[in-house]
Design an enzyme around this catalytic site. Structure first.
Site, PDB file in Angstrom:
ATOM      1  N   LYS A  23     -32.726   9.171 -94.154  1.00 50.40           N
ATOM      2  CA  LYS A  23     -31.570   8.853 -93.281  1.00 50.40           C
ATOM      3  C   LYS A  23     -31.800   9.482 -91.906  1.00 50.40           C
ATOM      4  O   LYS A  23     -31.630   8.808 -90.875  1.00 50.40           O
ATOM      5  CB  LYS A  23     -30.300   9.425 -93.887  1.00 50.40           C
ATOM      6  N   ASN A  24     -32.240  10.733 -91.872  1.00 54.16           N
ATOM      7  CA  ASN A  24     -32.311  11.458 -90.601  1.00 54.16           C
ATOM      8  C   ASN A  24     -33.530  11.103 -89.773  1.00 54.16           C
ATOM      9  O   ASN A  24     -33.706  11.612 -88.665  1.00 54.16           O
ATOM     10  CB  ASN A  24     -32.224  12.962 -90.851  1.00 54.16           C
ATOM     11  N   CYS A 117     -16.879  18.089 -87.370  1.00 56.36           N
ATOM     12  CA  CYS A 117     -17.011  17.254 -88.565  1.00 56.36           C
ATOM     13  C   CYS A 117     -16.779  18.176 -89.763  1.00 56.36           C
ATOM     14  O   CYS A 117     -16.368  19.316 -89.625  1.00 56.36           O
ATOM     15  CB  CYS A 117     -18.410  16.646 -88.624  1.00 56.36           C
ATOM     16  N   ARG A 122     -19.432  20.709 -84.038  1.00 53.57           N
ATOM     17  CA  ARG A 122     -20.816  20.241 -83.811  1.00 53.57           C
ATOM     18  C   ARG A 122     -21.056  20.279 -82.296  1.00 53.57           C
ATOM     19  O   ARG A 122     -20.977  19.267 -81.622  1.00 53.57           O
ATOM     20  CB  ARG A 122     -21.001  18.827 -84.360  1.00 53.57           C
ATOM     21  N   ASP A 307     -29.554  21.117 -95.588  1.00 51.26           N
ATOM     22  CA  ASP A 307     -29.036  19.932 -96.282  1.00 51.26           C
ATOM     23  C   ASP A 307     -29.264  20.009 -97.791  1.00 51.26           C
ATOM     24  O   ASP A 307     -28.604  19.316 -98.559  1.00 51.26           O
ATOM     25  CB  ASP A 307     -29.696  18.655 -95.742  1.00 51.26           C
ATOM     26  N   ARG A 399     -22.903   7.884 -97.465  1.00 55.59           N
ATOM     27  CA  ARG A 399     -23.433   8.068 -96.103  1.00 55.59           C
ATOM     28  C   ARG A 399     -24.937   8.355 -96.165  1.00 55.59           C
ATOM     29  O   ARG A 399     -25.666   8.010 -95.234  1.00 55.59           O
ATOM     30  CB  ARG A 399     -22.734   9.247 -95.414  1.00 55.59           C
TER      31      ARG A 399
HETATM   32  C1  EPZ Z   1     -29.491  17.243 -87.921  1.00 57.22           C
HETATM   33  O1  EPZ Z   1     -28.205  17.495 -87.373  1.00 57.22           O
HETATM   34  C2  EPZ Z   1     -29.251  16.463 -89.204  1.00 57.22           C
HETATM   35  N1  EPZ Z   1     -28.590  15.189 -88.888  1.00 57.22           N
HETATM   36  C3  EPZ Z   1     -28.378  17.288 -90.154  1.00 57.22           C
HETATM   37  O2  EPZ Z   1     -28.252  16.550 -91.383  1.00 57.22           O
HETATM   38  C4  EPZ Z   1     -29.100  18.606 -90.458  1.00 57.22           C
HETATM   39  O3  EPZ Z   1     -28.272  19.405 -91.270  1.00 57.22           O
HETATM   40  C5  EPZ Z   1     -29.407  19.335 -89.145  1.00 57.22           C
HETATM   41  O4  EPZ Z   1     -30.164  18.468 -88.269  1.00 57.22           O
HETATM   42  C6  EPZ Z   1     -30.215  20.605 -89.371  1.00 57.22           C
HETATM   43  O5  EPZ Z   1     -31.410  20.284 -90.018  1.00 57.22           O
HETATM   44  C7  EPZ Z   1     -29.346  14.163 -88.429  1.00 57.22           C
HETATM   45  O6  EPZ Z   1     -30.541  14.280 -88.237  1.00 57.22           O
HETATM   46  C8  EPZ Z   1     -28.621  12.865 -88.159  1.00 57.22           C
HETATM   47  P1  EPZ Z   1     -28.937  20.721 -85.114  1.00 57.22           P
HETATM   48  P2  EPZ Z   1     -28.083  18.112 -85.873  1.00 57.22           P
HETATM   49  O7  EPZ Z   1     -28.730  20.222 -83.718  1.00 57.22           O
HETATM   50  O8  EPZ Z   1     -29.086  17.470 -84.984  1.00 57.22           O
HETATM   51  C9  EPZ Z   1     -25.995  24.094 -83.565  1.00 57.22           C
HETATM   52  C10 EPZ Z   1     -27.156  15.628 -93.240  1.00 57.22           C
HETATM   53  O9  EPZ Z   1     -26.540  16.158 -94.178  1.00 57.22           O
HETATM   54  N2  EPZ Z   1     -26.094  23.393 -82.257  1.00 57.22           N
HETATM   55  O10 EPZ Z   1     -30.288  21.206 -85.521  1.00 57.22           O
HETATM   56  O11 EPZ Z   1     -26.659  18.073 -85.486  1.00 57.22           O
HETATM   57  C11 EPZ Z   1     -25.194  23.268 -84.562  1.00 57.22           C
HETATM   58  O12 EPZ Z   1     -23.811  23.533 -84.421  1.00 57.22           O
HETATM   59  C12 EPZ Z   1     -26.961  16.119 -91.820  1.00 57.22           C
HETATM   60  O13 EPZ Z   1     -28.008  14.697 -93.358  1.00 57.22           O
HETATM   61  C13 EPZ Z   1     -25.548  23.982 -81.130  1.00 57.22           C
HETATM   62  O14 EPZ Z   1     -24.984  25.089 -81.205  1.00 57.22           O
HETATM   63  O15 EPZ Z   1     -28.506  19.617 -86.168  1.00 57.22           O
HETATM   64  C14 EPZ Z   1     -25.690  23.759 -85.872  1.00 57.22           C
HETATM   65  O16 EPZ Z   1     -25.008  24.958 -86.212  1.00 57.22           O
HETATM   66  C15 EPZ Z   1     -25.894  17.198 -91.719  1.00 57.22           C
HETATM   67  N3  EPZ Z   1     -25.614  23.340 -79.940  1.00 57.22           N
HETATM   68  C16 EPZ Z   1     -27.166  24.076 -85.599  1.00 57.22           C
HETATM   69  O17 EPZ Z   1     -27.298  24.180 -84.181  1.00 57.22           O
HETATM   70  C17 EPZ Z   1     -26.229  22.116 -79.812  1.00 57.22           C
HETATM   71  O18 EPZ Z   1     -26.281  21.570 -78.680  1.00 57.22           O
HETATM   72  C18 EPZ Z   1     -28.105  22.988 -86.101  1.00 57.22           C
HETATM   73  O19 EPZ Z   1     -27.825  21.832 -85.387  1.00 57.22           O
HETATM   74  C19 EPZ Z   1     -26.778  21.526 -80.968  1.00 57.22           C
HETATM   75  C20 EPZ Z   1     -26.708  22.176 -82.173  1.00 57.22           C
END
Ligand code: EPZ
Length: 418
Positions: A23-24, A117, A122, A307, A399
């Protein structure tokens, strides 16, 4: 009609199952098709509601996107809009991945802020600060993002303060056709980043280092279409391994990439499972009773993936001993714990630490899923609980898991959607 899953637990699983596409990986690659006006063909795309939502966004923007089984054919030639409406953004926060490609294609973009979410806020501060440094003017008013490129997108040398997956993807996508060299250090190293770079390079981009912590993007003038096969979903693989482990079963997963599971297989081996791999097949053979893995800390790749925390926690509920979980990535990703305790688990939460004291039996109950991986966790626990478990909130499961109840019943589980 709100559907539920009814599971009669305690049955052994057996046989072989093909692991769905990631998915990701599918979501950012679908967004990336906006960077070319040629047709793109994507193989091994899972049938998921998040993928459907992304296809709806592409169609809203004026693109053609059609599915034939697990193949998606996308043509963005007739794209005529550069805004994503509020309802489509609210449906899926990861639609923020369209920001970079809309700016790169149209010179402007408009969408509502993704908002929080089920996993907590997020934030997208890392995305926005990087894009602003690339010369993009971004205003955030009334919950809306309005972006415009005044003269041209500038290449950037940026060190991310956190290896954010989404921020790494958005910077890559914005830089692909930007004249000059963009360098991202402390980039996210997830396999899905590598798959996105592979897709873009197959379209004529010049990206090196994806999958490592420094990614170099040489801007090119134009991208052409391509045909690409999506990598397998490592989180679905980890979920199926948890289902086998907690039902003392032996199953074979077909279509895994072993290196993507390098932080996951050791946990199952520590729990007493035999894991054997041959080419793209992985066989897991679980003992009668699992030993508790001692410590599971979620970390950016190649560490243990956040995840997989919920599905693997379900497995640890019945293992012998104490497992300590530390959730370092999201601030509220323990919503499944109350529900696991309703099934008879013994889990205590202290902030980002969860202590799972293994019990001998779980007993079926009515439980409610509140997020995607939490739903998977409750299904895994239901498979190994005695008696009937009813899981509501199946929409969360759909999802990220493609026909999961059919996959599990083909392995011998007594599970049906009601
Ligand atoms: C991706 O989300 C995945 N989603 C998530 O999978 C996955 O859990 C996550 O990466 C971590 O591996 C998709 O790829 C569509 P991050 P993303 O930016 O990109 C903080 C699932 O279950 N952060 O690496 O949103 C954020 O709040 C989903 O399939 C900031 O603070 O993850 C989080 O605590 C859930 N500022 C951490 O970093 C930002 O600008 C990780 O976020 C961006 C992120």
């Amino acid at each position: 009609m709100v559907s539920k899953l009814l599971i009669n637990g305690g049955r052994k699983l057996g046989g072989e199952v093909k692991v769905q596409g990631s998915k990701n990986s599918t979501l950012p690659i679908l967004a990336a098709t906006l960077l070319t006006e040629d047709e793109c063909v994507l193989y091994n795309c899972p049938k998921l509601s998040d993928v459907d939502a992304t296809i709806r966004i592409l169609r809203y923007l004026g693109c053609r996107a059609n599915r034939v089984d697990s193949t998606l054919i996308v043509n963005t030639q007739d794209m005529k809009r550069s805004d994503i409406p509020h309802d489509l953004m609210r449906e899926m926060r990861s639609s923020i991945i369209f920001l970079g490609v809309l700016i790169a294609r149209c010179g402007r973009a408009k969408m509502s802020l993704p908002g929080g979410c089920e996993l907590g806020p997020r934030p997208i501060d890392l995305h926005l600060s990087a894009l602003r440094q690339m010369g993009i003017e971004i205003s955030e008013e009334h919950g809306e993002l309005e972006c415009v490129v005044n003269d041209s997108i500038k290449p950037l040398k940026i060190a991310l303060s956190f290896p954010s997956v989404g921020a790494t993807e958005n910077i890559m996508l914005t830089a692909v056709k930007c004249k000059g060299t963009t360098i991202i250090t402390n980039a996210a190293k997830e396999p899905e980043i590598e798959d996105l770079a592979d897709f873009l390079n197959c379209c004529g981009a010049k990206i090196s280092g994806a999958g490592d912590s420094t990614i170099v993007i040489e801007g090119v003038d134009k991208l052409h279409g391509c045909a690409h096969s999506i990598i397998p979903d490592r989180i679905v693989a980890a979920t199926l391994m948890s289902a086998a482990a907690c039902t003392s079963s032996k199953i074979t997963l077909d279509g895994v990439i072993q290196s993507h599971l390098s932080a996951i297989t050791p946990i199952f081996e520590e729990a007493g499972c035999e894991i054997s791999c041959k080419d793209s097949k992985l066989t897991i053979d679980a003992p009668y009773r699992l030993r508790s893995p001692k410590l599971i800390r979620t970390m950016p790749y190649p560490g243990f993936p956040t995840d997989a925390q919920a599905p693997v926690m379900a497995m640890s509920c019945k293992s012998h001993g104490l497992t300590v979980f530390v959730e370092n990535i999201f601030e509220s990703r323990y919503k499944h714990i109350d529900e696991l305790n309703r099934l008879g688990a013994n889990i205590k939460v202290e902030g980002k630490v969860a202590l799972v004291d293994g019990v001998r039996h779980l007993s079926g109950a009515n439980v409610r899923a509140l997020d995607l991986r939490g739903a998977a966790s409750l299904v895994v626990a239901g498979l190994c609980a005695q008696g009937n478990t009813q899981v509501s909130g199946v929409k969360y499961l759909e999802r990220g898991y493609d026909e999961f109840e059919a996959v599990l019943s083909n392995l011998g589980a007594d599970i049906k959607k009601i």
